[in-house]
Design a protein around this motif. Structure first.
Motif, mmCIF file in Angstrom:
data_model
loop_
_atom_site.group_PDB
_atom_site.id
_atom_site.type_symbol
_atom_site.label_atom_id
_atom_site.label_comp_id
_atom_site.label_asym_id
_atom_site.label_seq_id
_atom_site.Cartn_x
_atom_site.Cartn_y
_atom_site.Cartn_z
ATOM 1 N N LEU A 12 10.132 5.624 -8.647
ATOM 2 C CA LEU A 12 9.003 4.709 -8.492
ATOM 3 C C LEU A 12 7.914 4.950 -9.539
ATOM 4 O O LEU A 12 7.081 4.078 -9.786
ATOM 5 C CB LEU A 12 8.419 4.821 -7.083
ATOM 6 N N ALA A 13 7.916 6.119 -10.160
ATOM 7 C CA ALA A 13 6.940 6.387 -11.231
ATOM 8 C C ALA A 13 7.207 5.485 -12.428
ATOM 9 O O ALA A 13 6.292 5.197 -13.205
ATOM 10 C CB ALA A 13 6.993 7.853 -11.641
ATOM 11 N N ARG A 14 8.441 5.049 -12.570
ATOM 12 C CA ARG A 14 8.791 4.182 -13.693
ATOM 13 C C ARG A 14 8.472 2.724 -13.398
ATOM 14 O O ARG A 14 7.943 2.017 -14.239
ATOM 15 C CB ARG A 14 10.268 4.327 -14.031
ATOM 16 N N LYS A 15 8.848 2.267 -12.177
ATOM 17 C CA LYS A 15 8.590 0.863 -11.826
ATOM 18 C C LYS A 15 8.685 0.677 -10.323
ATOM 19 O O LYS A 15 9.334 1.453 -9.624
ATOM 20 C CB LYS A 15 9.562 -0.079 -12.535
ATOM 21 N N SER A 16 8.062 -0.353 -9.828
ATOM 22 C CA SER A 16 8.140 -0.696 -8.411
ATOM 23 C C SER A 16 9.550 -1.144 -8.080
ATOM 24 O O SER A 16 10.201 -1.807 -8.881
ATOM 25 C CB SER A 16 7.170 -1.834 -8.082
ATOM 26 N N CYS A 17 10.005 -0.760 -6.890
ATOM 27 C CA CYS A 17 11.375 -1.095 -6.477
ATOM 28 C C CYS A 17 11.432 -1.310 -4.978
ATOM 29 O O CYS A 17 10.613 -0.784 -4.235
ATOM 30 C CB CYS A 17 12.332 0.063 -6.792
ATOM 31 N N GLY A 48 0.815 8.635 2.218
ATOM 32 C CA GLY A 48 0.000 8.215 1.077
ATOM 33 C C GLY A 48 0.595 8.490 -0.293
ATOM 34 O O GLY A 48 -0.089 8.356 -1.298
ATOM 35 N N TYR A 49 1.896 8.827 -0.358
ATOM 36 C CA TYR A 49 2.537 9.099 -1.644
ATOM 37 C C TYR A 49 2.987 7.811 -2.337
ATOM 38 O O TYR A 49 3.225 7.799 -3.533
ATOM 39 C CB TYR A 49 3.749 10.017 -1.474
ATOM 40 N N LEU A 50 3.130 6.755 -1.564
ATOM 41 C CA LEU A 50 3.476 5.460 -2.128
ATOM 42 C C LEU A 50 2.885 4.375 -1.245
ATOM 43 O O LEU A 50 2.407 4.633 -0.146
ATOM 44 C CB LEU A 50 4.987 5.310 -2.301
ATOM 45 N N GLN A 51 2.915 3.175 -1.765
ATOM 46 C CA GLN A 51 2.457 2.001 -1.016
ATOM 47 C C GLN A 51 3.449 0.875 -1.279
ATOM 48 O O GLN A 51 4.282 0.983 -2.166
ATOM 49 C CB GLN A 51 1.043 1.600 -1.437
ATOM 50 N N TYR A 52 3.338 -0.157 -0.490
ATOM 51 C CA TYR A 52 4.259 -1.271 -0.704
ATOM 52 C C TYR A 52 3.529 -2.588 -0.567
ATOM 53 O O TYR A 52 2.462 -2.678 0.042
ATOM 54 C CB TYR A 52 5.458 -1.221 0.255
ATOM 55 N N THR A 53 4.129 -3.590 -1.190
ATOM 56 C CA THR A 53 3.696 -4.970 -0.996
ATOM 57 C C THR A 53 4.899 -5.731 -0.459
ATOM 58 O O THR A 53 6.045 -5.437 -0.822
ATOM 59 C CB THR A 53 3.194 -5.626 -2.308
ATOM 60 N N ARG A 54 4.626 -6.656 0.390
ATOM 61 C CA ARG A 54 5.705 -7.445 0.993
ATOM 62 C C ARG A 54 5.956 -8.665 0.097
ATOM 63 O O ARG A 54 5.039 -9.370 -0.288
ATOM 64 C CB ARG A 54 5.277 -7.894 2.388
ATOM 65 N N PRO A 61 15.264 -11.916 4.823
ATOM 66 C CA PRO A 61 14.037 -11.274 5.311
ATOM 67 C C PRO A 61 13.153 -10.854 4.127
ATOM 68 O O PRO A 61 13.645 -10.624 3.022
ATOM 69 C CB PRO A 61 14.550 -10.031 6.056
ATOM 70 N N ASP A 62 11.863 -10.777 4.376
ATOM 71 C CA ASP A 62 10.949 -10.301 3.331
ATOM 72 C C ASP A 62 11.371 -8.902 2.911
ATOM 73 O O ASP A 62 11.942 -8.144 3.692
ATOM 74 C CB ASP A 62 9.510 -10.261 3.850
ATOM 75 N N LYS A 63 11.094 -8.558 1.659
ATOM 76 C CA LYS A 63 11.420 -7.199 1.221
ATOM 77 C C LYS A 63 10.145 -6.482 0.834
ATOM 78 O O LYS A 63 9.136 -7.101 0.479
ATOM 79 C CB LYS A 63 12.435 -7.186 0.089
ATOM 80 N N LYS A 64 10.214 -5.163 0.910
ATOM 81 C CA LYS A 64 9.090 -4.323 0.532
ATOM 82 C C LYS A 64 9.326 -3.806 -0.876
ATOM 83 O O LYS A 64 10.388 -3.260 -1.171
ATOM 84 C CB LYS A 64 8.951 -3.137 1.488
ATOM 85 N N MET A 65 8.316 -3.966 -1.728
ATOM 86 C CA MET A 65 8.361 -3.410 -3.077
ATOM 87 C C MET A 65 7.423 -2.208 -3.091
ATOM 88 O O MET A 65 6.218 -2.342 -2.883
ATOM 89 C CB MET A 65 7.924 -4.444 -4.121
ATOM 90 N N TYR A 66 8.000 -1.034 -3.326
ATOM 91 C CA TYR A 66 7.266 0.218 -3.270
ATOM 92 C C TYR A 66 6.723 0.585 -4.641
ATOM 93 O O TYR A 66 7.355 0.351 -5.671
ATOM 94 C CB TYR A 66 8.166 1.339 -2.758
#
Length: 186
Positions: A12-17, A48-54, A61-66
Motif C-alpha cells: 500500500l506504500a506504493r499505491k492504493s489497492c 490507524g495504519y491505513l484508511q480506505y475509501t469506498r 458490491p462496493d469495494k474498499k480501496m486501502y
C-alpha cells in the motif's frame, strides 16, 4: 503486527489497492488467502495504519480501496530496520524426496517431471514479468530509490530460484535413470 501485516503496508506504500488486488500482488512471494488478508486489513484500519475509501461499482458490491497512513509508513520503516527472520521452506516435494526409496523409479521420475513442468512455467512467467518491468520503467528499476527496485531484484531472485530448481530436478531424474539402467532395484 505480523509479517503479512507489514507486507500489506509495503504494497500500500506504493499505491492504493483493494483487498483482492493486494492478494494478487502478494501471490508471487507470499502465500495468503482472503481469509487472512481481510481481517488484517480491518485490524490495520482500526489501529490507524491505513484508511480506505469506498468505491461504488455497478452490478457488484462496493469495494474498499486501502491507502497507507503516516502511522503505517512509520511502522513500515521501523520494521524494515529490523533483520529478517530465517527463511522457511515448506515444500511437499522435499518430504516426498525423503521417502523416494519406498516407490519405483518411474513414479519418482514422474514426480520430478511434474515439478519441472511447474518450474518451466514459472520461469517463463518471471522472465516475461522482468522484461515487462524493464520495458515499462527502463534502467530506473536498477536505482535503489525507485519504487520498482524491489520488483526488479525479487524477479531476478525468482528467475534464479526457478533455474536452480529445474537443474536440481533434472539432476535427480538423471540419478533415477542411472539407477534404472544399472538394473538396481527401483
Amino acid at each position: 503486527m505480523n509479517t503479512l501485516s507489514y507486507g500489506l503496508l509495503g504494497l500500500l506504500a506504493r499505491k492504493s489497492c483493494s483487498g483482492y488486488d493486494l492478494m494478487l500482488q502478494l501471490q508471487p512471494f507470499w502465500q495468503a488467502k482472503h481469509s487472512q488478508i481481510y481481517p488484517l486489513l480491518a485490524n490495520l484500519e482500526g489501529e490507524g495504519y491505513l484508511q480506505y475509501t469506498r468505491v461504488e461499482q455497478t452490478e457488484k458490491p462496493d469495494k474498499k480501496m486501502y491507502t497507507i497512513t503516516q502511522k503505517g509508513r512509520d511502522a513500515l520503516q521501523a520494521w524494515l530496520a529490523v533483520p529478517a527472520s530465517a527463511p522457511l521452506t515448506r515444500d511437499e516435494l522435499f518430504l516426498k524426496t525423503y521417502c523416494l526409496w519406498l516407490t519405483d523409479a518411474q513414479a519418482a521420475i514422474a514426480l520430478f517431471s511434474h515439478r519441472i513442468s511447474d518450474y518451466e512455467g514459472k520461469l517463463a512467467n518471471y522472465q516475461a514479468m522482468l522484461a515487462d518491468l524493464k520495458a515499462e520503467h527502463g534502467d530506473t528499476v536498477e536505482d535503489f530509490r525507485s519504487p520498482f527496485f524491489g520488483d526488479f531484484v525479487l524477479l531476478h531472485r525468482a528467475v534464479r530460484s526457478a533455474k536452480d530448481q529445474l537443474e536440481w530436478c533434472q539432476w535427480v531424474i538423471g540419478l533415477l535413470h542411472n539407477a534404472k539402467s544399472a538394473g538396481r532395484p527401483t
